[in-house]
Design a protein around this motif. Structure first.
Motif: not given
Length: 722
Positions: A5, A7, A30, A32, A43, A45-47, A65-67, A107
């Motif tokens: 990740s 994040i 997303y 949250r 935090v 990120f995409r689900n 999510g975001d990587h 996170r």
């Protein structure tokens, strides 16, 4: 299982008391998560979840999510596509949801073994009991959450904007999300779920529809049209047309207005290098290099020529010495003496001497006059040809036959050589005459070449048609079925031979066979065997060769000439010439796609979904209200809030207002407001709601879950007016 990740992990988890709730906006697009009372989530990120394997060790890694894309080159992504826990805004895949919650709590800085904070998590309107109970089981059993509260994201967004004074106590929340679009009425600040309406069209479908249209329009750039890039193009350039039909007509007619509304995405493109003329120094350097190479080749050729000259001179000396020795022998003893030298006769030695002498003179650059061999030399070489066989021995007879064959072959080669020389001279003469005619009158010469090309082309096509279908001039051979008889596929000479054979067979069958008594009967064989082709003057090979020559000539002098194939009805034989790629070849332009794709929010039938659009959903939700009244309906339409990611598209308010006015009575007050932040207002509303003093009374505790079970969640419903 490690996470990949970008994040950063939060470090202040222990600073919050155990009674501070954790707020989660569990959206299909997303995820949250943050703390109650804060203005923004910690935090985001995409689900989605990926599970690739390491190429070397085979270890499975969880990517949520975001990587970090730089690390994924070490993993096999061919079998690890993105997976989501949602199906039309309802959580169905809870093993994927567990990965997402693990990553979210990690996170946030929490210890995943036990979460000692209350959790407020959002869900869709009218969420099925099965999904809600599984989510409660996951939070209570896996994370040890003390209490859970479930609320609708669109309701939290509406209440948050109500506190900001944007919307009223009675109104409508139009939420266009990632997978679905929903309309929820509010009366007295509370959502009326029995009147809400949903359609399975959202931002995902807009992006997917745009990706499909652009891929069909630019198939050469499919690899560049990734889902993430098309999503960015949608949010940057798409808009909702106030009147779809009128907007289509603008692009159909073209013009300046359509050109202004067309957008262009320039792909990376590197122009071809322009060849600059070489400098004088470069030209001089290349000339000097070429001169050195030429000098070296010249020296090698001279050395080779000198070596060859020495070899020939030694060979000539050896042959001359051999001839001197042969003068001391009689004719009958010469073959025995020459047996070890490789020669068979004195004539062969003399011939080799003459040949080597000519080669030597040629290498030395002396003028060589090619003269025909005198008869005396030929007589010596073929001395036994004119001698009678009675005076020769058996060996000499064999030699005579050999000399006869050699003489015939030599004469044949000489005649063929002479014929080739004459044909080459004649060809050169014709080329010079043709070039002279072209220079005298180029236009007339071009017309003559076109006429000749057309004439030969018609002749070749006619010949092929006759070969395939026949002349079709003999109507008696038609078989009555529209097909062509065998006689129609024969030429005139073949049909005449067939007639003679038929006549002879018919006469023979009349009675006694008397064929052959008369001399005239045998003349029939001559007529049948004689090839009286009425097209003897036609030579297919020569005509096709001439056609190819004329085509080549026309391509040189006429740039507009396109050679046609010799097949009847065929088109251009040459393939289109390729051109260098330009900047325009790496551009993706989209005009109609800008408003056609978001139009599916109001016309889902564009993508094959037989459901209502947003404007129709508003009318359906108002008709479903349990309490009727003009004043109530007017108060609801006077406060319509747009929330969700798709509501960021320009023109949404105007288009929705126009659609609602068409289905509501004349004079109905309609006011449409957009949320202060359509994407984050749901989480902010939930975070503000979790700070209220009455929030603990709206939660479903772990003790209640163990005592009453999942059925208690059926009666659980959050109240928003606290």
């Amino acid at each position: 299982m490690p996470f990949i990740s970008l994040i950063q992990r939060q470090s202040d988890y222990t600073n919050f008391a155990s009674d501070v709730p954790i707020v989660i906006d569990n959206g299909a697009s997303y995820f949250r998560i943050g703390w109650a009372g804060e203005t923004d989530p910690r935090v985001i990120f995409r689900n989605i979840v990926l599970r690739p394997r390491h190429k070397g060790t085979g270890e499975t890694v969880t990517v949520v999510g975001d990587h970090n894309t730089t690390l994924l080159k070490y993993f096999d992504m061919s079998r690890a596509g993105p997976r989501s826990a949602f199906e039309d805004d309802v959580v169905c895949q809870f093993e994927i949801m567990e990965y997402v919650l693990d990553f979210g709590f990690d996170r946030l800085g929490a210890d995943q073994s036990e979460i000692d904070h209350p959790v407020l998590i959002t869900e869709c309107a009218c969420n099925p009991l099965q999904s809600r109970s599984k989510m409660a089981e996951l939070l209570f059993e896996s994370y040890g959450v003390p209490s859970v509260a479930f609320g609708v994201d669109a309701a939290f967004s509406y209440k948050y904007n109500q506190r900001l004074g944007i919307c009223d106590n009675n109104g409508l929340a139009v939420c266009s999300g990632f997978n679905t679009s929903r309309v929820i009425p509010f009366i007295g600040g509370e959502p009326v779920y029995e009147a809400c309406c949903r359609t399975n069209v959202g931002g995902y479908h807009i992006t997917d529809y745009m990706k499909e249209l652009l891929s069909l329009k630019f198939p050469q750039h499919v690899s560049k049209l990734t889902w993430e890039k098309v999503e960015d193009l949608k949010m940057e350039h798409s808009y909702i047309a106030p009147d779809y039909a009128s907007e289509v007509q603008i692009f159909k007619q073209g013009g300046k207005e359509a050109e202004e509304k067309t957008r262009c995405w320039q792909l990376p493109w590197t122009p071809l290098p322009v060849d600059e003329p070489p400098s004088e120094e470069e030209i001089s350097r290349k000339a000097a290099l070429k001169e050195r190479q030429t000098q070296r080749m010249r020296e090698l050729a001279d050395a080779k020529r000198v070596s060859k000259i020495n070899e020939l001179e030694n060979g000539i000396k050896g042959l001359e010495f051999l001839l001197q020795q042969l003068r001391n022998f009689e004719e009958k003893d010469i073959p025995a003496f020459l047996k070890e030298t490789g020669y068979t006769s004195r004539q062969e030695v003399e011939s080799s001497l003459i040949k080597n002498t000519q080669s030597l003179r040629k290498l030395k650059g002396e003028q060589i006059e090619v003269e025909e061999k005198p008869d005396s030399l030929l007589a010596e070489r073929f001395s036994l040809i004119n001698v009678p066989d009675e005076t020769l021995t058996p060996e000499q007879i064999k030699e005579k036959r050999k000399q006869s064959s050699l003489k015939s072959a030599a004469e044949g080669r000489q005649r063929a050589k002479q014929k080739r020389v004459e044909e080459e001279l004649e060809r050169e003469r014709k080329i010079k005459l043709e070039e002279q005619r072209r220079l005298e009158n180029p236009q007339r010469y071009l017309e003559e070449m076109h006429a000749k090309y057309k004439e030969i082309m018609e002749k070749v096509e006619q010949r092929k048609r006759l070969k395939t279908n026949g002349t079709q001039t003999n109507g008696n051979n038609n078989n009555g079925t529209g097909a062509i008889g065998r006689g129609e596929r024969l030429n005139a000479a073949q049909r005449e031979r067939m007639r003679l054979l038929t006549t002879a067979a018919f006469d023979r069958g009349k009675g006694e066979d008397t064929f052959g008594i008369k001399d005239e009967d045998w003349h029939l064989y001559k007529l049948m065997s004689k090839d009286n082709d009425d097209e003897d003057d036609y030579k297919p090979d020569e005509d096709e060769a001439e056609l190819a020559r004329i085509s080549s000539r026309l391509r040189e002098i006429d740039p507009l000439f396109l050679a046609m194939s010799s097949e009847p009805g065929s088109s251009v034989a040459e393939a289109p010439r390729s051109r260098p790629l330009t900047e325009e070849d790496f551009q993706i332009t989209f005009g109609v796609e800008r408003f056609r794709c978001p139009e599916i929010l109001f016309n889902p039938n564009f993508i094959g979904i037989d459901q209502a659009g947003l404007d129709e959903m508003v009318g359906v939700a108002i008709r479903r209200l349990p309490s009727k009244g003009r004043e109530l309906e007017e108060s609801i339409t006077n406060s319509i809030l747009l929330t969700g990611g798709s509501c960021l598209l320009p023109g949404m308010s105007q288009r929705l207002e126009a659609g609602i006015r068409m289905i509501r009575p004349c004079g109905t007050p309609i006011q449409i407001f957009r949320a202060s932040d359509p994407i984050l207002d749901a989480w902010r509303g939930a975070a503000a709601y979790a700070t209220a003093m009455q929030f603990p009374y709206q939660t479903f505790s772990r003790m209640d879950y163990y005592e009453k079970g999942e059925d208690a969640l059926r009666r659980y419903q959050l109240r928003y007016n606290i």
